[in-house]
Design an enzyme around this catalytic site. Structure first.
Site, PDB file in Angstrom:
ATOM      1  N   ASP A  89       0.834  -1.195   0.000  1.00 28.19           N
ATOM      2  CA  ASP A  89       0.000   0.000   0.000  1.00 28.19           C
ATOM      3  C   ASP A  89       0.875   1.253   0.000  1.00 28.19           C
ATOM      4  O   ASP A  89       0.708   2.159  -0.823  1.00 28.19           O
ATOM      5  CB  ASP A  89      -0.907  -0.056   1.242  1.00 28.19           C
ATOM      6  CG  ASP A  89      -1.960   1.025   1.271  1.00 28.19           C
ATOM      7  OD1 ASP A  89      -2.329   1.528   0.194  1.00 28.19           O
ATOM      8  OD2 ASP A  89      -2.415   1.362   2.374  1.00 28.19           O
TER       9      ASP A  89
HETATM   10  C1  LIG Z   1     -10.324   6.601  -4.616  1.00 21.74           C
HETATM   11  C2  LIG Z   1     -11.313   7.772  -4.495  1.00 21.74           C
HETATM   12  C3  LIG Z   1     -10.568   9.114  -4.415  1.00 21.74           C
HETATM   13  C4  LIG Z   1     -12.183   7.752  -5.753  1.00 21.74           C
HETATM   14  O1  LIG Z   1     -13.276   8.617  -5.535  1.00 21.74           O
HETATM   15  P1  LIG Z   1     -13.691   9.761  -6.595  1.00 21.74           P
HETATM   16  O2  LIG Z   1     -12.650  10.828  -6.617  1.00 21.74           O
HETATM   17  O3  LIG Z   1     -15.079  10.141  -6.277  1.00 21.74           O
HETATM   18  O4  LIG Z   1     -13.578   9.077  -7.987  1.00 21.74           O
HETATM   19  P2  LIG Z   1     -14.558   8.027  -8.715  1.00 21.74           P
HETATM   20  O5  LIG Z   1     -15.280   7.158  -7.728  1.00 21.74           O
HETATM   21  O6  LIG Z   1     -15.347   8.793  -9.715  1.00 21.74           O
HETATM   22  O7  LIG Z   1     -13.481   7.100  -9.446  1.00 21.74           O
HETATM   23  C5  LIG Z   1     -12.633   7.605 -10.479  1.00 21.74           C
HETATM   24  C6  LIG Z   1     -12.364   6.455 -11.430  1.00 21.74           C
HETATM   25  O8  LIG Z   1     -11.612   5.457 -10.692  1.00 21.74           O
HETATM   26  C7  LIG Z   1     -12.343   4.228 -10.677  1.00 21.74           C
HETATM   27  N1  LIG Z   1     -12.214   3.640  -9.346  1.00 21.74           N
HETATM   28  C8  LIG Z   1     -12.243   4.267  -8.157  1.00 21.74           C
HETATM   29  N2  LIG Z   1     -12.090   3.393  -7.163  1.00 21.74           N
HETATM   30  C9  LIG Z   1     -11.946   2.178  -7.733  1.00 21.74           C
HETATM   31  C10 LIG Z   1     -11.769   0.878  -7.226  1.00 21.74           C
HETATM   32  N3  LIG Z   1     -11.662   0.634  -5.935  1.00 21.74           N
HETATM   33  N4  LIG Z   1     -11.645  -0.141  -8.111  1.00 21.74           N
HETATM   34  C11 LIG Z   1     -11.723   0.077  -9.441  1.00 21.74           C
HETATM   35  N5  LIG Z   1     -11.916   1.310  -9.991  1.00 21.74           N
HETATM   36  C12 LIG Z   1     -12.020   2.335  -9.132  1.00 21.74           C
HETATM   37  C13 LIG Z   1     -13.798   4.612 -10.964  1.00 21.74           C
HETATM   38  O9  LIG Z   1     -14.498   3.522 -11.538  1.00 21.74           O
HETATM   39  C14 LIG Z   1     -13.623   5.765 -11.929  1.00 21.74           C
HETATM   40  O10 LIG Z   1     -13.346   5.262 -13.198  1.00 21.74           O
HETATM   41  P3  LIG Z   1     -13.917   5.965 -14.552  1.00 21.74           P
HETATM   42  O11 LIG Z   1     -13.285   7.352 -14.562  1.00 21.74           O
HETATM   43  O12 LIG Z   1     -13.438   5.102 -15.647  1.00 21.74           O
HETATM   44  O13 LIG Z   1     -15.399   6.026 -14.374  1.00 21.74           O
HETATM   45  C15 LIG Z   1     -12.243   7.608  -3.246  1.00 21.74           C
HETATM   46  O14 LIG Z   1     -13.004   6.430  -3.376  1.00 21.74           O
HETATM   47  C16 LIG Z   1     -11.437   7.554  -1.965  1.00 21.74           C
HETATM   48  O15 LIG Z   1     -11.014   8.581  -1.440  1.00 21.74           O
HETATM   49  N6  LIG Z   1     -11.242   6.344  -1.427  1.00 21.74           N
HETATM   50  C17 LIG Z   1     -10.460   6.188  -0.191  1.00 21.74           C
HETATM   51  C18 LIG Z   1      -8.965   6.048  -0.566  1.00 21.74           C
HETATM   52  C19 LIG Z   1      -8.143   5.610   0.595  1.00 21.74           C
HETATM   53  O16 LIG Z   1      -8.505   5.784   1.740  1.00 21.74           O
HETATM   54  N7  LIG Z   1      -7.007   4.988   0.263  1.00 21.74           N
HETATM   55  C20 LIG Z   1      -6.101   4.566   1.271  1.00 21.74           C
HETATM   56  C21 LIG Z   1      -5.205   5.710   1.704  1.00 21.74           C
HETATM   57  S1  LIG Z   1      -4.202   6.310   0.340  1.00 21.74           S
HETATM   58  C1  LIG Z   2       0.864  10.968   0.619  1.00 24.70           C
HETATM   59  C2  LIG Z   2       1.477   9.723  -0.010  1.00 24.70           C
HETATM   60  C3  LIG Z   2       0.476   8.606  -0.117  1.00 24.70           C
HETATM   61  C4  LIG Z   2       1.131   7.368  -0.613  1.00 24.70           C
HETATM   62  C5  LIG Z   2       0.215   6.198  -0.584  1.00 24.70           C
HETATM   63  C6  LIG Z   2      -0.246   5.864   0.795  1.00 24.70           C
HETATM   64  C7  LIG Z   2      -1.158   4.694   0.760  1.00 24.70           C
HETATM   65  C8  LIG Z   2      -2.164   4.703   1.891  1.00 24.70           C
HETATM   66  O1  LIG Z   2      -2.147   5.578   2.755  1.00 24.70           O
HETATM   67  O2  LIG Z   2      -2.995   3.803   1.934  1.00 24.70           O
END
Ligand SMILES: CC(C)(COP(=O)(O)OP(=O)(O)OC[C@H]1O[C@@H](n2cnc3c(N)ncnc32)[C@H](O)[C@@H]1OP(=O)(O)O)[C@@H](O)C(=O)NCCC(=O)NCCS
Ligand SMILES: CCCCCCCC(=O)O
Length: 162
Positions: A89
């Site tokens: 990650d």
């Molecule tokens: C990822 C995130 C920013 C996407 O939300 P958003 O900005 O509203 O964007 P969307 O949901 O419109 O997704 C954008 C694109 O990515 C794709 N996508 C987003 N999440 C996805 C997933 N988990 N799997 C597959 N595709 C995904 C969507 O299908 C969309 O594709 P398209 O442009 O072809 O339609 C949001 O879900 C988020 O913040 N998630 C939490 C992330 C997190 O906590 N990560 C760990 C810490 S880094």
């Molecule tokens: C600001 C840098 C972010 C790098 C990815 C971190 C992945 C996570 O937090 O799940």
């Protein structure tokens, strides 16, 4: 493991480990790029959980030397699968940042291929595979020599930097 043994493992710092990279790699300063917030995996360089050092290889792809310490234990003597997922990650997300994309991780798939013995320095090799619209695909593997311990596929989604 007895309670007494577990306590000893958690309170005694393990000796230093060699996280040096290959001659063609250059040091990569993660906090300089993404700030100090990224501490979950790489925040305790002398601790008993993970010890990590980042590099770029000759093709500018992110590499990491990683030591899985006793506090990452899952199966006796071996790394917890969740600890490897945490490493993917952080490192695969960071690889997308290092390639110039401001992202968060949307989806992460991990395949565990071989049990990873604790207290062994391994390498995480990453590669940015594709960038389509907001979707950046980064692949990686945790390996040592010919042995692949785990493979990761990480879908990163670009965000607007605040
Ligand atoms: C990822 C995130 C920013 C996407 O939300 P958003 O900005 O509203 O964007 P969307 O949901 O419109 O997704 C954008 C694109 O990515 C794709 N996508 C987003 N999440 C996805 C997933 N988990 N799997 C597959 N595709 C995904 C969507 O299908 C969309 O594709 P398209 O442009 O072809 O339609 C949001 O879900 C988020 O913040 N998630 C939490 C992330 C997190 O906590 N990560 C760990 C810490 S880094
Ligand atoms: C600001 C840098 C972010 C790098 C990815 C971190 C992945 C996570 O937090 O799940």
């Amino acid at each position: 493991m007895t309670k007494a043994t577990a306590k000893k493992v958690c309170t005694t710092l393990c000796p230093p480990v060699d996280l040096s990279g290959e001659a063609s790699w250059t040091d990569f300063d993660a906090p300089a790029l993404v700030g100090e917030s990224l501490r979950f995996v790489s925040g305790e360089p002398d601790g008993n959980r993970f010890r990590v050092r980042y590099y770029r290889d000759g093709e500018q792809q992110l590499k990491a030397r990683i030591w899985f310490g006793p506090e990452t234990e899952g199966p006796p003597g071996h790394a917890h699968g969740g600890s490897m997922a945490a490493v993917f990650d952080e490192v695969l997300g960071l690889a997308a940042w290092a390639a110039g994309y401001s992202i968060v991780v949307g989806n992460l798939n991990v395949s565990f291929r071989n049990l990873l013995p604790l207290q062994q320095v391994v390498t995480l090799e990453s590669r940015v595979i594709s960038a389509e619209g907001r979707k950046i695909m980064v692949h990686g593997r945790i390996c040592s020599g010919e042995t692949v311990y785990a493979e990761g596929e990480c879908l990163c989604i670009t965000i607007v930097k605040k």
